[in-house]
Write a protein that holds these residues in place. Structure first.
Motif, PDB file in Angstrom:
ATOM      1  N   ASN A 140      -6.086   2.845 -23.999  1.00 27.22           N
ATOM      2  CA  ASN A 140      -6.891   2.695 -25.208  1.00 27.22           C
ATOM      3  C   ASN A 140      -6.371   1.500 -26.010  1.00 27.22           C
ATOM      4  O   ASN A 140      -5.204   1.472 -26.406  1.00 27.22           O
ATOM      5  N   PRO A 141      -7.199   0.482 -26.259  1.00 27.41           N
ATOM      6  CA  PRO A 141      -6.708  -0.726 -26.931  1.00 27.41           C
ATOM      7  C   PRO A 141      -6.204  -0.470 -28.343  1.00 27.41           C
ATOM      8  O   PRO A 141      -5.263  -1.136 -28.799  1.00 27.41           O
ATOM      9  N   PHE A 142      -6.797   0.480 -29.038  1.00 26.06           N
ATOM     10  CA  PHE A 142      -6.373   0.758 -30.404  1.00 26.06           C
ATOM     11  C   PHE A 142      -4.997   1.418 -30.426  1.00 26.06           C
ATOM     12  O   PHE A 142      -4.154   1.089 -31.265  1.00 26.06           O
TER      13      PHE A 142
ATOM     14  N   LEU B  48       2.192  -1.773 -30.361  1.00 25.00           N
ATOM     15  CA  LEU B  48       2.665  -3.155 -30.439  1.00 25.00           C
ATOM     16  C   LEU B  48       3.040  -3.537 -31.867  1.00 25.00           C
ATOM     17  O   LEU B  48       4.053  -4.213 -32.087  1.00 25.00           O
ATOM     18  N   VAL B  49       2.248  -3.109 -32.831  1.00 24.53           N
ATOM     19  CA  VAL B  49       2.580  -3.412 -34.227  1.00 24.53           C
ATOM     20  C   VAL B  49       3.941  -2.822 -34.581  1.00 24.53           C
ATOM     21  O   VAL B  49       4.770  -3.470 -35.232  1.00 24.53           O
ATOM     22  N   GLY B  50       4.196  -1.595 -34.143  1.00 29.38           N
ATOM     23  CA  GLY B  50       5.496  -0.982 -34.403  1.00 29.38           C
ATOM     24  C   GLY B  50       6.637  -1.773 -33.779  1.00 29.38           C
ATOM     25  O   GLY B  50       7.686  -1.977 -34.406  1.00 29.38           O
ATOM     26  N   LEU B  51       6.428  -2.248 -32.557  1.00 28.73           N
ATOM     27  CA  LEU B  51       7.463  -3.040 -31.884  1.00 28.73           C
ATOM     28  C   LEU B  51       7.656  -4.396 -32.563  1.00 28.73           C
ATOM     29  O   LEU B  51       8.789  -4.864 -32.730  1.00 28.73           O
ATOM     30  N   PHE B  52       6.557  -5.017 -32.971  1.00 27.68           N
ATOM     31  CA  PHE B  52       6.658  -6.308 -33.659  1.00 27.68           C
ATOM     32  C   PHE B  52       7.344  -6.148 -35.018  1.00 27.68           C
ATOM     33  O   PHE B  52       8.084  -7.037 -35.454  1.00 27.68           O
TER      34      PHE B  52
ATOM     35  N   ILE C 273      -5.105  -0.820 -41.179  1.00 34.03           N
ATOM     36  CA  ILE C 273      -5.795  -0.662 -39.897  1.00 34.03           C
ATOM     37  C   ILE C 273      -5.062   0.337 -39.011  1.00 34.03           C
ATOM     38  O   ILE C 273      -5.676   1.195 -38.374  1.00 34.03           O
ATOM     39  N   VAL C 274      -3.739   0.244 -38.975  1.00 33.72           N
ATOM     40  CA  VAL C 274      -2.946   1.191 -38.180  1.00 33.72           C
ATOM     41  C   VAL C 274      -3.181   2.618 -38.672  1.00 33.72           C
ATOM     42  O   VAL C 274      -3.350   3.549 -37.871  1.00 33.72           O
ATOM     43  N   LEU C 275      -3.225   2.788 -39.988  1.00 35.21           N
ATOM     44  CA  LEU C 275      -3.459   4.119 -40.547  1.00 35.21           C
ATOM     45  C   LEU C 275      -4.841   4.641 -40.157  1.00 35.21           C
ATOM     46  O   LEU C 275      -4.996   5.817 -39.797  1.00 35.21           O
ATOM     47  N   GLN C 276      -5.847   3.770 -40.209  1.00 32.55           N
ATOM     48  CA  GLN C 276      -7.198   4.180 -39.812  1.00 32.55           C
ATOM     49  C   GLN C 276      -7.226   4.619 -38.347  1.00 32.55           C
ATOM     50  O   GLN C 276      -7.873   5.612 -37.995  1.00 32.55           O
ATOM     51  N   ILE C 277      -6.529   3.875 -37.493  1.00 35.05           N
ATOM     52  CA  ILE C 277      -6.487   4.225 -36.070  1.00 35.05           C
ATOM     53  C   ILE C 277      -5.803   5.573 -35.874  1.00 35.05           C
ATOM     54  O   ILE C 277      -6.259   6.417 -35.089  1.00 35.05           O
TER      55      ILE C 277
ATOM     56  N   ALA D  67      -6.267  11.425 -34.725  1.00 37.69           N
ATOM     57  CA  ALA D  67      -6.077  12.826 -35.109  1.00 37.69           C
ATOM     58  C   ALA D  67      -7.410  13.565 -35.153  1.00 37.69           C
ATOM     59  O   ALA D  67      -7.508  14.727 -34.744  1.00 37.69           O
ATOM     60  N   ARG D  68      -8.452  12.886 -35.638  1.00 33.59           N
ATOM     61  CA  ARG D  68      -9.775  13.516 -35.701  1.00 33.59           C
ATOM     62  C   ARG D  68     -10.311  13.801 -34.303  1.00 33.59           C
ATOM     63  O   ARG D  68     -10.885  14.860 -34.043  1.00 33.59           O
ATOM     64  N   ILE D  69     -10.122  12.851 -33.393  1.00 31.68           N
ATOM     65  CA  ILE D  69     -10.567  13.061 -32.014  1.00 31.68           C
ATOM     66  C   ILE D  69      -9.760  14.184 -31.372  1.00 31.68           C
ATOM     67  O   ILE D  69     -10.296  15.021 -30.644  1.00 31.68           O
ATOM     68  N   GLY D  70      -8.450  14.202 -31.668  1.00 34.90           N
ATOM     69  CA  GLY D  70      -7.604  15.264 -31.133  1.00 34.90           C
ATOM     70  C   GLY D  70      -8.057  16.639 -31.589  1.00 34.90           C
ATOM     71  O   GLY D  70      -7.991  17.614 -30.831  1.00 34.90           O
TER      72      GLY D  70
END
Length: 238
Positions: A13-15, A21-25, A89-93, A98-101
């Motif tokens: 999943n790209p999101f 990746l953002v966390g690693l960066f 954006i990260v928070l929205q993802i 969580a909603r899909i889960g």
């Protein structure tokens, strides 16, 4: 020194890949700042932005497509706004995940959990008694254990239960007749899960990537000097 990123093992999943990746960066940025002895962190901040915008382009995260690297002198202000936009954006993802889960899982009461555990244990006994290759038997036990653990969670996911059922059905289709009684046990498990799910409120809609709002880069404020000059003239009493 930060470990190299294992791009091959990112989520499909790209999101979700973008969030990782953002966390690693962010970790790399923190390390770069700690190792900076001069106090000027602008190059590190620009590099951080470059990595995130590059990942966003590669993963087609449209929400960040308008951002560009800043001028060196304006790095601190632009990066501060960019960092806030990225966090949004990260928070929205994460909320969307969580909603899909919640859609593909169900909350079970204690009595239902106990009944499902008993049914899983009966299936486990059938697998133990079946004349199966060791590898196939261990694989089934792994699927059973994964679903059994899910039942004890706050919300029981459906994916491991489906995998368990598919694996058993495949073996029965290939001649594992000793597992045929498991069909009835799986049916009863599905009825319990379905009964619990029907009691939950239906979601308004399935979250979509389009729900993630684009965060545009701040527009430069161009001052109207002619208007300002006129206003200044009006204020000067001579």
């Amino acid at each position: 020194m930060a470990e190299p990123i294992d791009f091959d093992n990112l989520p499909e999943n790209p999101f979700q890949a973008f969030v990782i990746l953002v966390g690693l960066f962010d970790e790399q940025l923190a390390e770069d700042i700690r190792g900076n002895e001069e106090g000027d962190t602008r190059l590190a901040l620009i590099s951080h932005m470059n990595k995130i915008t590059g990942a966003a382009r590669a993963l087609h995260i449209e929400a960040l497509r308008d951002w560009e690297l800043p001028d060196y002198d304006n790095t601190y202000n632009v990066h501060r706004e960019f960092d806030l936009a990225t966090k949004s954006i990260v928070l929205q993802i994460q909320i969307q995940k969580a909603r899909i889960g919640a859609i593909y899982s169900v909350e079970l009461d204690a009595a239902t959990k106990a009944r499902i555990h008993n049914l899983v244990n009966e299936i486990r006994q059938l697998v133990e008694a079946a004349d199966l290759e060791v590898g196939k038997k261990n694989s089934l036990f792994s699927n059973l254990n994964a679903f059994d653990a899910d039942v004890d969670r706050a919300r029981t996911r459906f994916d491991n239960g489906m995998l368990m059922g598919i694996s058993i059905a495949d073996l029965i289709n290939k001649g594992a007749n000793a597992l045929k009684p498991a069909n009835e046990l799986l049916k009863r498990i599905n009825e319990l899960l379905g009964g619990a799910k029907t009691k939950e409120a239906a979601p308004e809609k399935l979250p979509s990537p389009d729900d993630i709002k684009r965060v545009e880069k701040p527009r430069k404020q161009i001052q109207d000097f002619r208007r300002a000059s006129r206003e200044l003239d009006d204020e000067i009493p001579f």
